[in-house]
Write a protein that holds these residues in place. Sequence first.
Motif, PDB file in Angstrom:
ATOM      1  N   ILE A  76      68.235  -6.660 -21.490  1.00 33.27           N
ATOM      2  CA  ILE A  76      66.911  -7.014 -21.976  1.00 33.27           C
ATOM      3  C   ILE A  76      66.960  -8.424 -22.573  1.00 33.27           C
ATOM      4  CG2 ILE A  76      65.023  -6.377 -23.533  1.00 33.27           C
ATOM      5  CD1 ILE A  76      65.586  -4.315 -21.342  1.00 33.27           C
ATOM      6  N   ILE A  77      65.952  -9.231 -22.297  1.00 40.52           N
ATOM      7  CA  ILE A  77      65.894 -10.586 -22.860  1.00 40.52           C
ATOM      8  C   ILE A  77      65.592 -10.467 -24.350  1.00 40.52           C
ATOM      9  CG2 ILE A  77      64.714 -12.805 -22.847  1.00 40.52           C
ATOM     10  CD1 ILE A  77      64.102 -12.348 -19.884  1.00 40.52           C
ATOM     11  N   LYS A  78      66.599 -10.798 -25.153  1.00 42.00           N
ATOM     12  CA  LYS A  78      66.464 -10.677 -26.606  1.00 42.00           C
ATOM     13  C   LYS A  78      66.027 -11.983 -27.253  1.00 42.00           C
ATOM     14  CE  LYS A  78      69.119  -9.407 -30.744  1.00 42.00           C
ATOM     15  NZ  LYS A  78      70.463  -9.010 -31.261  1.00 42.00           N
ATOM     16  N   ASP A  79      66.569 -13.103 -26.764  1.00 38.10           N
ATOM     17  CA  ASP A  79      66.267 -14.386 -27.382  1.00 38.10           C
ATOM     18  C   ASP A  79      66.352 -15.506 -26.340  1.00 38.10           C
ATOM     19  OD1 ASP A  79      65.590 -16.174 -29.350  1.00 38.10           O
ATOM     20  OD2 ASP A  79      67.548 -16.168 -30.346  1.00 38.10           O
ATOM     21  N   ILE A  80      65.640 -16.565 -26.602  1.00 39.20           N
ATOM     22  CA  ILE A  80      65.665 -17.741 -25.727  1.00 39.20           C
ATOM     23  C   ILE A  80      65.835 -18.970 -26.609  1.00 39.20           C
ATOM     24  CG2 ILE A  80      64.345 -19.175 -24.122  1.00 39.20           C
ATOM     25  CD1 ILE A  80      62.923 -16.484 -23.294  1.00 39.20           C
ATOM     26  N   LYS A  81      66.859 -19.754 -26.324  1.00 40.59           N
ATOM     27  CA  LYS A  81      67.127 -20.965 -27.092  1.00 40.59           C
ATOM     28  C   LYS A  81      67.076 -22.169 -26.147  1.00 40.59           C
ATOM     29  CE  LYS A  81      70.067 -18.712 -30.562  1.00 40.59           C
ATOM     30  NZ  LYS A  81      69.130 -18.883 -31.683  1.00 40.59           N
ATOM     31  N   VAL A  82      66.596 -23.268 -26.674  1.00 35.18           N
ATOM     32  CA  VAL A  82      66.524 -24.482 -25.869  1.00 35.18           C
ATOM     33  C   VAL A  82      67.126 -25.647 -26.651  1.00 35.18           C
ATOM     34  CG1 VAL A  82      64.198 -25.087 -26.674  1.00 35.18           C
ATOM     35  CG2 VAL A  82      64.993 -25.950 -24.485  1.00 35.18           C
ATOM     36  N   GLY A  83      67.784 -26.523 -25.945  1.00 38.80           N
ATOM     37  CA  GLY A  83      68.388 -27.694 -26.567  1.00 38.80           C
ATOM     38  C   GLY A  83      68.474 -28.812 -25.550  1.00 38.80           C
ATOM     39  N   LYS A  84      69.155 -29.884 -25.908  1.00 35.60           N
ATOM     40  CA  LYS A  84      69.281 -31.015 -24.996  1.00 35.60           C
ATOM     41  C   LYS A  84      70.693 -31.574 -25.044  1.00 35.60           C
ATOM     42  CE  LYS A  84      67.673 -34.449 -28.350  1.00 35.60           C
ATOM     43  NZ  LYS A  84      66.708 -35.537 -28.624  1.00 35.60           N
ATOM     44  N   ILE A  85      71.071 -32.245 -23.976  1.00 43.46           N
ATOM     45  CA  ILE A  85      72.310 -33.001 -23.944  1.00 43.46           C
ATOM     46  C   ILE A  85      71.978 -34.426 -23.516  1.00 43.46           C
ATOM     47  CG2 ILE A  85      73.883 -31.070 -23.526  1.00 43.46           C
ATOM     48  CD1 ILE A  85      73.844 -31.832 -20.540  1.00 43.46           C
ATOM     49  N   THR A  86      72.738 -35.366 -24.037  1.00 42.25           N
ATOM     50  CA  THR A  86      72.604 -36.772 -23.646  1.00 42.25           C
ATOM     51  C   THR A  86      73.962 -37.222 -23.163  1.00 42.25           C
ATOM     52  OG1 THR A  86      70.895 -37.137 -25.318  1.00 42.25           O
ATOM     53  CG2 THR A  86      71.954 -39.087 -24.392  1.00 42.25           C
ATOM     54  N   VAL A  87      74.042 -37.576 -21.876  1.00 40.11           N
ATOM     55  CA  VAL A  87      75.334 -37.895 -21.272  1.00 40.11           C
ATOM     56  C   VAL A  87      75.326 -39.340 -20.773  1.00 40.11           C
ATOM     57  CG1 VAL A  87      77.069 -37.154 -19.600  1.00 40.11           C
ATOM     58  CG2 VAL A  87      75.445 -35.488 -20.510  1.00 40.11           C
ATOM     59  N   PRO A  88      76.305 -40.162 -21.194  1.00 37.66           N
ATOM     60  CA  PRO A  88      76.366 -41.543 -20.707  1.00 37.66           C
ATOM     61  C   PRO A  88      76.712 -41.613 -19.230  1.00 37.66           C
ATOM     62  CG  PRO A  88      78.308 -41.034 -22.040  1.00 37.66           C
ATOM     63  CD  PRO A  88      77.375 -39.853 -22.155  1.00 37.66           C
TER      64      PRO A  88
END
Length: 363
Positions: free
Chosen positions: A2-14
């Motif tokens: 069951i989908i309990k949680d959803i997290k979002v973030g970002k990455i910055t890659v040179p």
Amino acid sequence: MIIKDIKVGKITVPLKKPFLIGNKPYNFSKEVILKIITDNGEIGFGSAAPAPRVTGETEDSIVGAIKHIAEHIKGMDISCLECITKTIDECIRGNNSAKAAFDMALYDLAAKRSNIPLYKLLGGYNSDILTDMTIQYDTVENMVSAAYEAVNDGYSNIKIKLGKNPENDLERVKLLRKAIRKGIKVRVDGNQGWSPKEAVKIIRKIEELDLDIEFVEQPVKAWDIEGLKFVKENVDTLILADESVFATPEAFKIIQNRACDLINIKLMKSGGIHNAMKIYNMADTMGIKCMMGCMLESKVGITAAASFAAAKSNMIISDLDTMLYFSEDPIVGGATIEGNRIILSDEPGLGITDIIGWEEISI
């Protein structure tokens, strides 16, 4: 699951060197990375690459769409993948890159639920694929140098970006083809830069000079289906549709009109694997071969795209070289690359276990 949680973030890659989008150079790649967490603690990873000039999506718009979609699918069961993807498609219009991030994470979890790698869940035709190397539009000298470098690195397929100056594009093809030894396949991307008549004139001259070009990608504007068909019907060289095929409705019109010989499928354009599969099946039914393409994506998106490409017998070409542009790799696990081969992990799902430098964004 069951989908309990959803997290979002970002990455910055040179990047190893500036990457041109339009006329603007980019020294870093910014990507939105999604995590879907289930009630048993399993994590599915997905990514969305902002590409305002192509998909119309920015980092902020992607995060906003993810927040909206998350509210609709929390609590749903992974075992009904069709239920979730249908909800995602219907709860918001467009926003295909944001949808693709969810889609990747869901398919990652579905494969983990079955304890098999994603490429096997999707068909399992191969466990690795070949990718070409794209030569960005630059001075002729720099393009020739980049082509030499790619061939020396083991690439047997080279794609040349053109379309900014139709008057000298033919000369560029001649010089680059002369510099690249026989046996190396050369592909030309018109990048929507030619009119239909210009495209026919240039391609016919390429044929007359026997420059041995495998295919020409998107010679005319994305919206010009009649123009694309005109080019296809007036040259012998194969014509590939890229920007003209965004998602399933555009793919249907292109295929219905027999406007191309090949179709470039990208997860960021189509909205993820489930829609990419619809495009692939339409093309396969009508005898149109497919290429798997990408935006400026990290190994999350490339692993998902390569898994789809490897799984399908009619996916005969891949243009998935962007993770080679990064000067560092923040993705733990996933596909590996050896020369021009992308090799998929036999770990369940995408085989990705962590994202180094992932910065969570509150939603």
